[in-house]
Design an enzyme around this catalytic site. Structure first.
Site, short mmCIF file in Angstrom:
data_model
loop_
_atom_site.label_atom_id
_atom_site.label_comp_id
_atom_site.label_asym_id
_atom_site.label_seq_id
_atom_site.Cartn_x
_atom_site.Cartn_y
_atom_site.Cartn_z
CG HIS A 1 4.09 2.50 3.31
ND1 HIS A 1 4.39 2.94 2.25
CD2 HIS A 1 3.15 1.48 3.45
CE1 HIS A 1 3.76 2.06 1.22
NE2 HIS A 1 2.90 1.28 1.99
CE LYS B 1 1.65 -7.97 -6.13
NZ LYS B 1 1.21 -6.97 -5.11
NE ARG C 1 -4.09 2.10 1.94
CZ ARG C 1 -3.28 1.31 1.08
NH1 ARG C 1 -2.70 2.16 0.32
NH2 ARG C 1 -3.43 0.29 0.92
CB SER D 1 3.17 2.14 -3.17
OG SER D 1 3.52 2.22 -1.90
P1 ADP Z 1 0.97 -4.80 0.23
O1 ADP Z 1 1.45 -5.10 1.47
O2 ADP Z 1 -0.40 -4.74 -0.14
O3 ADP Z 1 1.72 -4.70 -0.99
P2 ADP Z 1 1.84 -1.81 0.87
O4 ADP Z 1 2.98 -2.24 0.88
O5 ADP Z 1 1.43 -0.47 -0.10
O6 ADP Z 1 0.94 -2.84 0.43
O7 ADP Z 1 1.31 -1.74 2.42
C1 ADP Z 1 1.75 -2.34 3.51
C2 ADP Z 1 0.90 -1.90 4.59
O8 ADP Z 1 0.52 -0.39 4.82
C3 ADP Z 1 -0.43 -2.46 4.31
O9 ADP Z 1 -1.04 -2.78 5.65
C4 ADP Z 1 -1.34 -1.01 4.06
O10 ADP Z 1 -2.52 -1.08 4.08
C5 ADP Z 1 -0.59 0.03 4.70
N1 ADP Z 1 -0.63 1.28 4.26
C6 ADP Z 1 -0.40 1.74 2.68
N2 ADP Z 1 -0.48 2.88 2.80
C7 ADP Z 1 -0.91 3.42 3.81
C8 ADP Z 1 -1.20 4.72 4.30
N3 ADP Z 1 -1.36 5.72 3.38
N4 ADP Z 1 -1.55 4.97 5.44
C9 ADP Z 1 -1.88 3.88 6.58
N5 ADP Z 1 -1.42 2.66 6.06
C10 ADP Z 1 -1.04 2.23 4.70
#
Ligand code: ADP
Length: 162
Positions: free
Chosen positions: A17, A41, A90, A128
């Site tokens: 992130h 959630k 990803r 995460s």
């Molecule tokens: P969500 O929005 O589905 O709850 P997350 O909070 O985990 O998912 O992720 C927020 C955003 O960050 C999403 O666009 C996800 O694809 C991206 N993301 C998550 N992990 C990574 C990573 N390792 N590298 C790049 N982008 C990521």
């Protein structure tokens, strides 16, 4: 002025992130990290805790602000007066869901565009969910999340164990 939103759950924020935050903060004048508070959630960290962690790890990025939100992303984008949504991609597994979301959002609010940043190779495996799984079994997560986040996860896991 170009304002972008990077929305997500960030439960917890990982180096993946952070990489997207750093890179996208250079593409816009102002970047809002939108922390989704999804009442359906049960996250490990409350929205307040996630906002606090993100504020801490982005404190040296002057054009980044962290704002919690509930409900539809397009409503949040309108409220923030942001024309751009940034998401990270990803792997191919992310693609289908992300495409559907981006197209749905565009139908609802044509003035908001979604752009995707592909992950840095270093973090393409990182999520995460896996961080929480590794931590739950006592594994070392220091290479996945910033130190202050690792400490808070450990604290949370210890509380759950007692
Ligand atoms: P969500 O929005 O589905 O709850 P997350 O909070 O985990 O998912 O992720 C927020 C955003 O960050 C999403 O666009 C996800 O694809 C991206 N993301 C998550 N992990 C990574 C990573 N390792 N590298 C790049 N982008 C990521």
């Amino acid at each position: 002025m170009l304002k972008g939103i990077y929305p997500g759950s960030f439960d917890p924020v990982t180096y993946g992130h952070l990489d997207v935050i750093e890179r996208s903060s250079k593409l816009v004048d102002e970047l809002i990290v939108g922390v989704l508070n999804n009442k359906a959630k049960s996250p490990l960290f409350s929205a307040e805790e996630r906002v606090r962690m993100l504020n801490e790890v982005t404190k040296d990025m002057p054009n980044v602000t962290v704002v919690p939100f509930e409900g539809l992303l397009v409503d949040f984008a309108r409220k923030m007066d942001a024309g751009l949504v940034i998401r990270g991609l990803r792997a191919i597994t992310d693609f289908e869901y992300e495409l559907q979301m981006a197209q749905t959002n565009h139908k609802m609010e044509p003035d908001v565009e979604t752009v995707f940043l592909t992950t840095s190779l270093d973090y393409s495996y990182l999520s995460s969910t896996t961080v929480k799984e590794v931590a739950a079994f006592g594994g070392d997560i220091s290479q996945f999340v910033p130190g202050i986040v690792a400490d808070l996860i450990e604290e949370k896991m210890n509380k759950r164990r007692v």
